[in-house]
Design an enzyme around this catalytic site. Sequence first.
Site, PDB file in Angstrom:
ATOM      1  N   CYS A 154      36.420  43.674  51.153  1.00  0.00           N
ATOM      2  CA  CYS A 154      37.571  43.358  52.281  1.00  0.00           C
ATOM      3  C   CYS A 154      38.068  44.457  53.074  1.00  0.00           C
ATOM      4  CB  CYS A 154      38.661  42.221  51.887  1.00  0.00           C
ATOM      5  SG  CYS A 154      39.677  42.804  50.669  1.00  0.00           S
TER       6      CYS A 154
ATOM      7  N   HIS B 259      44.827  42.296  49.481  1.00  0.00           N
ATOM      8  CA  HIS B 259      43.680  41.634  50.402  1.00  0.00           C
ATOM      9  C   HIS B 259      43.642  42.301  51.786  1.00  0.00           C
ATOM     10  CE1 HIS B 259      40.444  39.278  51.758  1.00  0.00           C
ATOM     11  NE2 HIS B 259      41.300  38.504  52.733  1.00  0.00           N
TER      12      HIS B 259
END
Length: 638
Positions: free
Chosen positions: A47, A593
């Site tokens: 990510c 994230h």
Amino acid sequence: MAVQHSNGSLTNGSFGIVRNSSITFSGRSGEAGCLGLTGLQNLGNTCFMNSALQCLVHTPKLVDYFLGDYFREINHDNPLGMDGEIALAFGDLLRKLWAPGAAPVSPRTFKSKLARFAPQFSGFNQHDSQELLAFLLDGLHEDLNRVKCKPYAEAKDGDGRSDEDIADEYWQNHLARNDSIIVDLCQGQYKSTLVCPVCKKVSVTFDPFMYLSLPLPSTTVRMMTLTVVNTDGTAKPSPFTITVPKYGKFEDLIRALSIACALGVNETLLVAEIYNHQIIRYLEEPADSISLIRDDDQLVAYRLRKENDKDPLVVFMHQQLEEQYIHGKLTSCPNALGIPLVAKVSYLAHGLDIRNLYLELLKPFCIPAKDTFNNNVTAGSTAIEEVTRIVDNVPVTGGVATPSSVKEVEPPSDAELQFYLTDEKGIVKNSKIVMNEPIAMTGVPEEVHVLVCWSGKLIEQYDTRLLSSFPEIFKSGFLPKRPQESVSLYKCLEAFLTEEPLGPEDMWYCPGCKKHCQASKKLDLWRLPEILVIHLKRFSYSRFSKNKLETYVDFPVDNLDLSTHVAHLNDKLSNRYMLYAVSNHYGSMGGGHYTAFVHHGGGQWYDFDDSHVYPISQDKIKTSAAYVLFYRRVVEVS
């Protein structure tokens, strides 16, 4: 008033982006498959890469460049490049993301190229999107550098010339060796001024930058409790609770503690961390982060006189000999006792010097000698009052006994106190120190460790609780939750441009003094790029800890005006910028994230979360997760 964007398109009144290229938008807003609204598959902790890539592949002019005939500019001869492979992999990925009706794209080919040329990004561990971005921008530049043979260029001395002339010379020298689409769009120039603290020599250079890494100035504070110990035997240890910036430096702690304990102008503090009755480290680097100090650490600050700075430091550690039955046999077992006591002395030759120094340090811990109390004890009197009243016939004054009113304890015998030279942990008994004999030391060491063994009888004459009971840095309790900290982007920029001393690891070689020194450094923005990338320094790393700042940065979306922050104003170029992309990091250091917010024309923003792409309102763009900001210049047209 109309606003002209860097790609030549116009909007009226507002600062919204309207692209003017061969690519046009199609499909409903937010529908998967719209041009440029394609997600990237997560290959396993990728990510961070997806977030950085989505910001880059939506960078104005960079999109047009890679959708065009960029192949002809690939430099296969650049030894600093990657034979064009990174540029080709990036270009291929960008074209897939901008293709009509595209499904989420797998960046596997790009990832393999990345791992080949930057092994730090191999595997499937989580990484930093800004670190990837820095590598990628530099790699694309070298792969696409139009300069085939880099000429040697040496910056000349100022010779009284203006900063403008010197800066232009530095810039032209830079362009003579570096000429690519990345330089065209992303590189600016800042002025760096170094000043020697000794001879005041000034050095000015003008260096290129690809992005700005801005610190997050903190207004959040941290309460810390330390124990201050005198080293001349005049006062008992005292705890002091101070308030320091939560993400400040060790010099902030020393400054606050010096004020709290009324440190004299001829005194200094030696701060040490105590663990298991030993000094395990000294905290002496002013630039070290306070975050290295944990809440459950126990710190002691020893007050020392400055004139003794070059004298050896004597560290006394204590042991109490206790008799215990081991396998049915009565045995004397040593148990560590209290915190170390320290002092600096100019003369240390005989064992008697060690003994006298130690007894001087013990004076504050001495329990007044028990005398025959007057039978007519006043009802309600405290024990200390009675001691004060009967010793030397001194009347009670406020319930406190003055030093002159207390009879001194008989000095301990040689059997009650035994001294040994030892190691820094106080474990090894190297040699016993005999009172009337010279100390067995070679030369004059910087630090002398002495282990003192106490008898059980002697313990009763001193209040050893004062040696053993001292607080942790911070004892957690039921404290009200602080509101989230907020700081403006302009404040971050001002902190970046503030003059500050170089750290001990960044010493500057002064050509005047002919030696390295801790010079002061001042940065000024001189030339701004068309695409301004701003990295917010949320992460800090050290040998002992990792930390993330969750500070909410209030950054402009429509109008970042840097006119007052640029040292050199160019009338031909605007200093106003608008935001077009954000790389976000959510969560903690280990399990966070990354996502990206991208402006896609018509006032519409999108949230790129790996494979998923959703529309998002502009009022949701500013969060405490913002990590890297991407701005583009706007040009006012009258």
